[in-house]
Design a protein around this motif. Sequence first.
Motif, PDB file in Angstrom:
ATOM      1  N   PRO A  41      16.862 -52.890 111.274  1.00 27.21           N
ATOM      2  CA  PRO A  41      17.733 -52.322 112.136  1.00 27.21           C
ATOM      3  C   PRO A  41      17.769 -50.786 111.985  1.00 27.21           C
ATOM      4  CG  PRO A  41      18.851 -53.447 110.236  1.00 27.21           C
ATOM      5  CD  PRO A  41      17.535 -53.781 110.047  1.00 27.21           C
ATOM      6  N   SER A  42      17.295 -50.071 110.878  1.00 26.59           N
ATOM      7  CA  SER A  42      17.041 -48.687 110.819  1.00 26.59           C
ATOM      8  C   SER A  42      16.117 -48.188 111.831  1.00 26.59           C
ATOM      9  CB  SER A  42      17.090 -48.409 109.292  1.00 26.59           C
ATOM     10  OG  SER A  42      15.756 -48.683 108.898  1.00 26.59           O
ATOM     11  N   GLU A  76      18.393 -49.894 123.164  1.00 31.04           N
ATOM     12  CA  GLU A  76      19.104 -48.864 122.289  1.00 31.04           C
ATOM     13  C   GLU A  76      19.579 -47.758 123.135  1.00 31.04           C
ATOM     14  OE1 GLU A  76      15.528 -48.884 119.233  1.00 31.04           O
ATOM     15  OE2 GLU A  76      15.409 -50.176 120.703  1.00 31.04           O
ATOM     16  N   ASN A 114      22.889 -47.535 113.940  1.00 34.49           N
ATOM     17  CA  ASN A 114      21.728 -46.870 113.046  1.00 34.49           C
ATOM     18  C   ASN A 114      22.227 -45.288 113.015  1.00 34.49           C
ATOM     19  OD1 ASN A 114      19.779 -46.257 111.326  1.00 34.49           O
ATOM     20  ND2 ASN A 114      18.074 -46.410 113.111  1.00 34.49           N
ATOM     21  N   TYR A 115      22.256 -44.947 111.787  1.00 34.07           N
ATOM     22  CA  TYR A 115      22.639 -43.207 111.552  1.00 34.07           C
ATOM     23  C   TYR A 115      21.426 -42.630 111.110  1.00 34.07           C
ATOM     24  CZ  TYR A 115      25.069 -39.071 110.698  1.00 34.07           C
ATOM     25  OH  TYR A 115      25.297 -37.695 110.634  1.00 34.07           O
ATOM     26  N   HIS A 116      21.008 -41.463 111.882  1.00 32.53           N
ATOM     27  CA  HIS A 116      19.804 -40.881 111.574  1.00 32.53           C
ATOM     28  C   HIS A 116      20.154 -39.526 110.956  1.00 32.53           C
ATOM     29  CE1 HIS A 116      17.520 -43.550 114.319  1.00 32.53           C
ATOM     30  NE2 HIS A 116      18.653 -43.517 115.101  1.00 32.53           N
ATOM     31  N   SER A 128      17.081 -42.724 108.111  1.00 32.04           N
ATOM     32  CA  SER A 128      18.031 -43.649 108.930  1.00 32.04           C
ATOM     33  C   SER A 128      18.538 -44.671 107.950  1.00 32.04           C
ATOM     34  CB  SER A 128      16.995 -44.121 110.091  1.00 32.04           C
ATOM     35  OG  SER A 128      16.842 -43.096 110.735  1.00 32.04           O
ATOM     36  N   GLY A 130      20.773 -48.490 108.804  1.00 31.82           N
ATOM     37  CA  GLY A 130      21.193 -49.233 109.979  1.00 31.82           C
ATOM     38  C   GLY A 130      21.692 -50.498 109.393  1.00 31.82           C
TER      39      GLY A 130
END
Length: 344
Positions: A41-42, A76, A114-116, A128, A130
Amino acid sequence: MKKTIIHIIPLLLLALSISNSTTAQDIHFSQFFEAPLLRNPSLAGIFTGDIRAQIVYRDQWNSFTNAFKSGSFNAEYKMPIGKGDDFITAGLQMLYDKAGTVSLTSSHLLPAINYHKALSSERNMYLSVGFMGGIVQKSIDRSKITTDNQYDGGAYNPALADGETFINSNYMYADGSVGASFNSSFGEEQKNNLFFGIAYHHLNRPSNSFYRSANAALHPKWVYSAGVRFNVNDQGFFNLQADYSTQGTADEIIGGAMYGYKIGDPETPDYTLYGGFFIRMKDAIIPAMKIDYNPFSIGLSYDVNVSQLKTASQGRGGFELSVTYIGFLDRDNSSKFKVMCPRF
């Protein structure tokens, strides 16, 4: 750049050279790189654009049995967050699979986030993290089940009970996955990219049984992914991808490379053509081709079976078709205008 490539290629080739078993419990695709959320998921949002939508369709083993038909759809949406170079991606993974005489059907609906986190102000370098979780439904056509209990004096009698004790021919369960990945540009003018990641699927160990038995819980699955894209010249480049998955006593290694050639201006090509092959260890050799015609991509692949089933399957495995759309949105904070952005 040459030193980086020399170190990366042997690592990917080494990953392809070791395997204990290719049997796995989960649905998989030969074009695994076109279903990134199923890998990890990332990996959501790691592309050049604001939105991405992908479809993969697989039709397997038509030569000797009721075919496995599988379909994946993921979408996405990526947007910057805060005042720095960080981004957040919201995604959705849908999955459908139908197999066998009894029409065993699985349907998955899995939202993702997801956080980058930017790690450099001088080049694209992101960490990342996720999460993906949602609902899975499974069903069978019980009218097509034939058991020993339905044979009377050697003759099949469909009026007899099948002897199975489960009540419902469908059930649902919650499922979840987490993952982390690192991606970065490298080389001359930072035009090359690499990534690697690790994901943990079925973290809640859901029961995967029509009998709803706790002993039939899905084994957690680890997926280790890596990839590198590097330029050969202004027009040509290589894209290498590999995954190693392990679930219970089963594992799977798949990987390979595609060569891409840009037709027209290298910065804004009219078309990009790809050709190459992948290997699923002890199972299949997978020739693949792809064409990019901005903003769409279409990919085709075919499994040539080399496992113990090759005699029955006559070497024929699965056909896959993928279609991808990647685009930018008409907004002030579009990643099109960002110098730093997670991409591969």
